[in-house]
Design a protein around this motif. Structure first.
Motif, PDB file in Angstrom:
ATOM      1  N   PHE A 131       0.863  -1.178   0.000  1.00 15.20           N
ATOM      2  CA  PHE A 131       0.000   0.000   0.000  1.00 15.20           C
ATOM      3  C   PHE A 131       0.903   1.232   0.000  1.00 15.20           C
ATOM      4  N   ALA A 132       0.874   1.995  -1.090  1.00 11.52           N
ATOM      5  CA  ALA A 132       1.819   3.112  -1.210  1.00 11.52           C
ATOM      6  C   ALA A 132       1.180   4.291  -1.918  1.00 11.52           C
ATOM      7  N   ALA A 133       1.726   5.476  -1.613  1.00 15.32           N
ATOM      8  CA  ALA A 133       1.252   6.717  -2.241  1.00 15.32           C
ATOM      9  C   ALA A 133       2.160   7.052  -3.421  1.00 15.32           C
ATOM     10  N   ASP A 134       1.695   7.937  -4.299  1.00 18.25           N
ATOM     11  CA  ASP A 134       2.566   8.478  -5.340  1.00 18.25           C
ATOM     12  C   ASP A 134       3.668   9.296  -4.658  1.00 18.25           C
ATOM     13  N   GLN A 135       4.886   9.215  -5.191  1.00 17.01           N
ATOM     14  CA  GLN A 135       5.996  10.029  -4.660  1.00 17.01           C
ATOM     15  C   GLN A 135       6.434  10.975  -5.764  1.00 17.01           C
ATOM     16  N   GLY A 136       5.862  12.165  -5.804  1.00 19.57           N
ATOM     17  CA  GLY A 136       6.198  13.088  -6.889  1.00 19.57           C
ATOM     18  C   GLY A 136       5.829  12.473  -8.222  1.00 19.57           C
ATOM     19  N   ASP A 137       6.841  12.373  -9.125  1.00 17.02           N
ATOM     20  CA  ASP A 137       6.576  11.800 -10.452  1.00 17.02           C
ATOM     21  C   ASP A 137       6.515  10.279 -10.422  1.00 17.02           C
ATOM     22  N   GLU A 138       6.957   9.715  -9.308  1.00 15.41           N
ATOM     23  CA  GLU A 138       6.969   8.248  -9.195  1.00 15.41           C
ATOM     24  C   GLU A 138       5.580   7.763  -8.782  1.00 15.41           C
ATOM     25  N   LYS A 139       4.852   7.250  -9.767  1.00 14.76           N
ATOM     26  CA  LYS A 139       3.463   6.857  -9.505  1.00 14.76           C
ATOM     27  C   LYS A 139       3.400   5.418  -8.971  1.00 14.76           C
ATOM     28  N   THR A 140       2.463   5.205  -8.063  1.00 19.72           N
ATOM     29  CA  THR A 140       2.182   3.846  -7.591  1.00 19.72           C
ATOM     30  C   THR A 140       1.036   3.292  -8.418  1.00 19.72           C
ATOM     31  N   LEU A 141       1.312   2.232  -9.163  1.00 22.25           N
ATOM     32  CA  LEU A 141       0.273   1.661 -10.017  1.00 22.25           C
ATOM     33  C   LEU A 141      -0.452   0.546  -9.277  1.00 22.25           C
TER      34      LEU A 141
END
Ligand SMILES: [Zn+2]
Ligand SMILES: [Zn+2]
Ligand SMILES: [Zn+2]
Ligand SMILES: [Zn+2]
Length: 328
Positions: A131-141
């Motif tokens: 379970f993770a959030a987007d980190q800036g431009d690094e998207k969690t798909l």
């Protein structure tokens, strides 16, 4: 979802952390595998008599209602399946993580109920969650790969979910819906392997001529074919045979969960029909009535889909696979 009775006689519900009547601590006991109250002085589970302590995710973050045998742990059997959590220094992340964990517990309960508990307890590959959030431009798909189900934290945000629900025309865009869909991908590999044979492609279609990402792009550009309702359980299921499998498996898990809950409360049905065709018929009949209840309250339909004959055969294939895997 079954309820149990507290030692004081009050009804205990799946997400309870305390009894509303006697105020005893309540939770899912790993030692006996059920919802139970805890004796005040001795911290013993009142269902099995084992000394228990709260799961660490319960005591530190209130995102679990699990109890473990004292000395085991620190996490309960359900929490250890999560291998990545968001940045917990942000209280909003803790809250959203809690929503995802609650959905995951219902998924796992449902797997136990239909005999697929082994899949998450000791499967190969083992079923795990990130379970993770987007980190800036690094998207969690949000997706599934090699037994790992990843859910983007924003799916626990009702505003995001409602916007996406409208934008993509997905009436069942819910946390549990996501989890069941991604489990559907895992189930396909567990039951039929990486290269499903003709018994699967005969029902779901041959994926070989389709490029996966092109198929998805085409769907998001043009929408589903006009006659998707004749062949698929949802519009999105028309994108690709394996998305069809995941959507159909998700519907199958929905059906089991709803029938299990209705039977536990003696509403509409008194037991989950053992026969597959009888279960489908019961669910469709219940759906008509439950949709009317939701409409009476101005809510969206509980079961927004009708099952056309080709989908019955897809569900039958999944049901046969589940029964074989569960040794039934
Ligand atoms: Zn009580
Ligand atoms: Zn117990
Ligand atoms: Zn836990
Ligand atoms: Zn999918």
């Amino acid at each position: 979802m079954k309820t149990t009775a507290c030692c004081c006689g009050a009804t205990l519900y799946f997400d309870n952390t305390s009894c509303s009547s006697c105020d005893r601590q309540v939770g899912w006991c790993d030692a006996c595998g059920q919802l139970a109250a805890v004796e005040r002085d001795s911290s013993t589970c009142l269902a099995c008599g084992v000394g228990v302590t709260p799961c660490a995710n319960r005591s530190a973050y209130s995102v679990c209602n699990g109890m473990i045998a004292t000395g085991a742990g620190p996490l309960c059997r359900r929490c250890v399946t999560t291998t990545l959590v968001p940045d917990l220094s942000d209280p909003a992340n803790v809250e959203r993580w809690g929503v995802l964990e609650a959905g995951k517990r219902r998924l796992l309960y449902g797997l136990d109920a239909i005999g697929l508990g082994e899949a998450w307890r000791e499967g190969e590959p083992p079923l795990r969650f990130k379970f993770a959030a987007d980190q800036g431009d690094e998207k969690t798909l949000t997706g599934h790969a090699d037994g790992v189900i990843t859910i983007n934290l924003k799916e626990a945000d009702p505003v995001h979910r409602e916007i996406a629900r409208q934008e993509f025309g997905e009436p069942q865009r819910t946390v549990i819906g996501h989890l069941r869909h991604e489990f559907g991908h895992y189930l396909q590999k567990r039951l039929f392997g990486d290269e499903p044979g003709p018994e699967v492609t005969a029902v779901f279609g041959d994926p070989a001529p389709l490029d996966y990402s092109e198929a998805l792009e085409r769907y998001y550009e043009n929408g589903p074919p006009e006659d998707w309702r004749d062949r698929h359980i949802s519009a999105y299921a028309s994108t690709h045979p394996w998305e069809d499998f995941a959507e159909t498996a998700s519907f199958y898990l929905d059906m089991q969960a709803v029938l299990d809950t209705l039977a536990a409360h003696g509403v509409i049905v008194t037991e989950v029909p053992a026969d597959f065709d009888a279960a489908i018929a019961s669910y469709q009949e219940a759906a008509l009535r439950l949709n009317e209840v939701n409409r009476a309250m101005g809510l969206t339909d509980l079961v927004p889909y009708i099952v056309p004959p080709p989908v019955v055969e897809k569900l039958r294939l999944i049901d046969n696979g589940v029964r074989a895997a569960a040794g039934r």
